[in-house]
Design a protein around this motif. Structure first.
Motif, PDB file in Angstrom:
ATOM      1  N   THR A   1      -2.673   0.523  -0.673  1.00 54.50           N
ATOM      2  CA  THR A   1      -2.796  -0.970  -0.080  1.00 54.50           C
ATOM      3  C   THR A   1      -2.500  -0.446   1.823  1.00 54.50           C
TER       4      THR A   1
ATOM      5  N   ASP B   1      -7.301  -1.329  -9.657  1.00 55.41           N
ATOM      6  CA  ASP B   1      -6.441  -1.886  -8.599  1.00 55.41           C
ATOM      7  C   ASP B   1      -6.757  -3.723  -8.765  1.00 55.41           C
TER       8      ASP B   1
ATOM      9  N   GLU C   1       6.782   0.368  -2.066  1.00 58.66           N
ATOM     10  CA  GLU C   1       7.341   1.416  -2.681  1.00 58.66           C
ATOM     11  C   GLU C   1       7.851   1.590  -3.878  1.00 58.66           C
TER      12      GLU C   1
ATOM     13  N   ASN D   1       3.124  -5.110  -3.124  1.00 64.16           N
ATOM     14  CA  ASN D   1       2.321  -3.770  -2.722  1.00 64.16           C
ATOM     15  C   ASN D   1       2.728  -3.487  -1.220  1.00 64.16           C
TER      16      ASN D   1
ATOM     17  N   ALA E   1       0.248   2.373  -5.512  1.00 69.74           N
ATOM     18  CA  ALA E   1      -0.386   0.761  -4.788  1.00 69.74           C
ATOM     19  C   ALA E   1       0.050   1.062  -3.737  1.00 69.74           C
ATOM     20  N   PHE E   2       1.641   1.204  -3.648  1.00 68.28           N
ATOM     21  CA  PHE E   2       1.270   0.980  -2.321  1.00 68.28           C
ATOM     22  C   PHE E   2       0.716   1.752  -1.513  1.00 68.28           C
TER      23      PHE E   2
END
Length: 586
Positions: free
Chosen positions: A41, A214, A561, A558, A37-38
């Motif tokens: 984003t 997401d 990490e 986000n 997700a990091f």
């Protein structure tokens, strides 16, 4: 007039998934999608900056879109395999403002049926797609209910033919869709030809079963509206501005000249590393409730924001002493550097500074009284939460997961709630009272999620803190102890009693977390409470605050990490698990 105090939350079992919440699924994304997700984003933020700078005009032909995507691949220095994914995000952002201008009643939400839990889903199909039974097993229920409440038409179906037939009805002026990259590629020519504003959130898998997405992106696009005047706010720039207020020169302008060594130490500690989420929330809420995001921030809002950080940094000093921690932000804790007596005094000074700043800000007498009352009540609740943990250390025994999460709620939620409420109160008493209940519910879910994220961040060999070394309550330890058996349960029970078992290493315990599913359960609960924070905004009528709090949640979670059993640790994890399979020495 409503009470200005922070109301104690009702007794509850935080491990029980909140009503209407769903069980989050965690699957590795397909290879051509960024894996965390990091990372995703980071790509999205780069795409948004690129669109602002270059202003490409939709509808953009596929070939031209690929040119833009290739430029971003080069700018990001990422794997070219992500080009198609980046192209979808680019197309979304080009249409963002057009989508915001379309009334909800003229939009379609198109969801894929593969987001359901296929083995358990009771929903039948008809010629239009899935007929959701509201069983609560997947996110289709929540997304459908919220979109229909806003006025959307909703279909749980997929395929380019569906998109084309809907466009041809002439009743839909914009589409928000969720789909895999391959289907999006097929549907793109139809969208381009019709010039229909279309935003498509890519599924993270394309195997058509139990897929994930997401979710915070889906919520964001569903609620996108021209009535939300904060939608163009650059949250990163706002956070940078707030962070600058904690430089030595800015602190002197806000707090006045420091006098003596104690104040020098306090200012230095106040300016040390930290995420500054709490003062950021104060400023963001104020700006959302003002509505004009381009207006300069009042000078005295800085006092309110710095006061929030004073309270937080004081609590860290006291926590570090009480927990006997030696490091904070990768440096010596204040009591290790200056001694316990000096550190305690500096913590007390910062609490006093927080109240001084609130009392001295330019606000009405009624506003100042309410702000002081809210800050005092938050201090009481935080100390109660910390006190519960300290009392446990006198007679340590294993805690159940719900008991650990209750400590999280009492220790962390008040600090977020006071930050939110002080920003709202500075915006106006009546304004605060209109959003008071929502701020309480949102901060409770945010606080629990934030502390779960901290537990997960502690995993691995580069963890931010070290709950295992300090042997303090941990959600992972609680879940693992509940699931463990025989020798493993004895290990974990000993750690709960703050007696480290012989011949057992922290790496072995962390491997056990993974083997017993504690990390997965923590991930599930993290997702659940993030979703609960979003649901708490359901009845909020202020579009600016609703949009901002939803986006802020994504920014907070986000921004960093999560460390743990990610791909770079797999080899080491396997070695540890092999070691765990060996007989335990007597």
């Amino acid at each position: 007039m409503p009470s200005p105090e922070l109301k104690p939350a009702p007794r509850f079992d935080p491990l029980v998934v909140p009503r209407h919440a769903v069980q989050q699924r965690f699957r590795a994304p397909k290879q051509n999608i960024p894996q965390t997700a990091f990372e995703r984003t980071r790509v999205l933020e780069a795409v948004r900056a690129y669109v602002v700078e270059h202003a490409p005009v939709p509808p953009t032909p596929m070939d031209e879109l690929k040119v833009h995507a290739d430029r971003l691949v080069a700018l990001l220095r990422c794997d070219p395999i992500y080009r198609d994914y980046i192209g979808v995000l680019l197309n979304n952002e080009m249409w963002r403002e057009s989508l915001a201008a379309v009334p909800y009643e003229r939009r379609l939400l198109l969801l894929p049926k593969c987001m359901r839990v296929e083995s358990k889903c009771p929903a039948p199909f008809d010629e239009f797609g899935l007929l959701c039974k509201q069983c609560g097993l997947c996110t289709i229920q929540d997304l459908t209910a919220e979109a229909e409440r806003l006025g959307y038409a909703v279909l749980v179906a997929e395929g380019s033919a569906v998109v084309m037939s809907i466009i041809q009805t002439g009743k839909i002026d914009a589409i928000v869709g969720v789909s895999c990259l391959s289907v999006l590629e097929q549907a793109f020519p139809y969208m381009e030809a019709a010039a229909i504003p279309g935003v498509a959130i890519p599924l993270l898998q394309d195997d058509c079963i139990d897929t994930t997405v997401d979710l915070d992106w889906v919520w964001d696009y569903i609620h996108l509206s021209s009535e939300d005047r904060t939608r163009r706010m650059d949250l990163g720039a706002l956070r940078d501005e707030v962070d600058f207020w904690f430089s030595p020169g800015s602190l002197e302008l806000i707090m006045g000249k420091s006098e003596g060594e104690t104040e020098r130490i306090a200012r230095d500690w106040l300016g040390r590393a930290g995420k500054r989420w709490r003062p950021f929330l104060t400023v963001a809420v104020y700006q959302a409730l003002q509505g004009d995001t381009s207006a300069p921030l009042p000078e005295d809002l800085r006092k309110v924001a710095v006061a929030v950080e004073c309270f937080h940094k004081a609590s860290l000093i006291h926590d570090d002493i009480e927990d006997n921690d030696a490091l904070r932000y990768g440096e010596k804790t204040l009591h290790e550097e200056h001694g316990v007596a000096v550190a305690l005094n500096v913590g007390d000074l910062l609490i006093g500074e927080g109240y001084r700043l609130l009392a001295g800000c330019r606000a009405t007498p009624e506003q100042r009284v309410r702000m002081l009352q809210v800050a005092a009540e938050a201090q009481r609740q935080l100390c109660r939460g910390q006190g519960a943990e300290l009392c446990w250390t006198r007679r340590p025994t294993p805690l159940r997961p719900n008991e650990v999460l209750d400590i999280f709620r009492r220790k962390t939620a008040p600090a977020f709630e006071v930050a939110l409420r002080l920003g709202a109160l500075y915006a106006g008493l009546a304004t605060h009272d209109e959003v008071s209940d929502v701020l309480g519910k949102y901060s409770e879910a945010l606080g629990i999620a934030y502390q779960i994220r901290d537990d997960l961040s502690d995993l691995g060999f580069g963890g931010e803190t070290n709950d295992l070394a300090a042997m303090r309550p941990s959600l992972l330890l609680a879940v693992a102890h509940e699931k463990a058996q025989d020798t493993e349960k004895e290990w974990l029970a000993a750690i709960w009693r703050r007696t480290w078992p012989a011949d057992v290493t922290p790496a072995q315990v962390e491997a056990l977390y993974h083997t017993l599913g504690a990390t997965h359960r923590a991930d599930v609960l993290l997702g659940t409470y993030k979703e609960e924070a979003i649901r708490s905004l359901h009845d909020l009528e202020n579009h600016n605050l609703k949009g901002l709090l939803r986006r802020t949640l994504g920014k907070i979670f986000n921004d960093v990490e999560i460390k743990g059993w990610c791909k770079e640790h797999e080899q080491l994890k396997r070695a540890i698990e092999t070691k765990m399979a060996e007989p335990v020495p007597a």
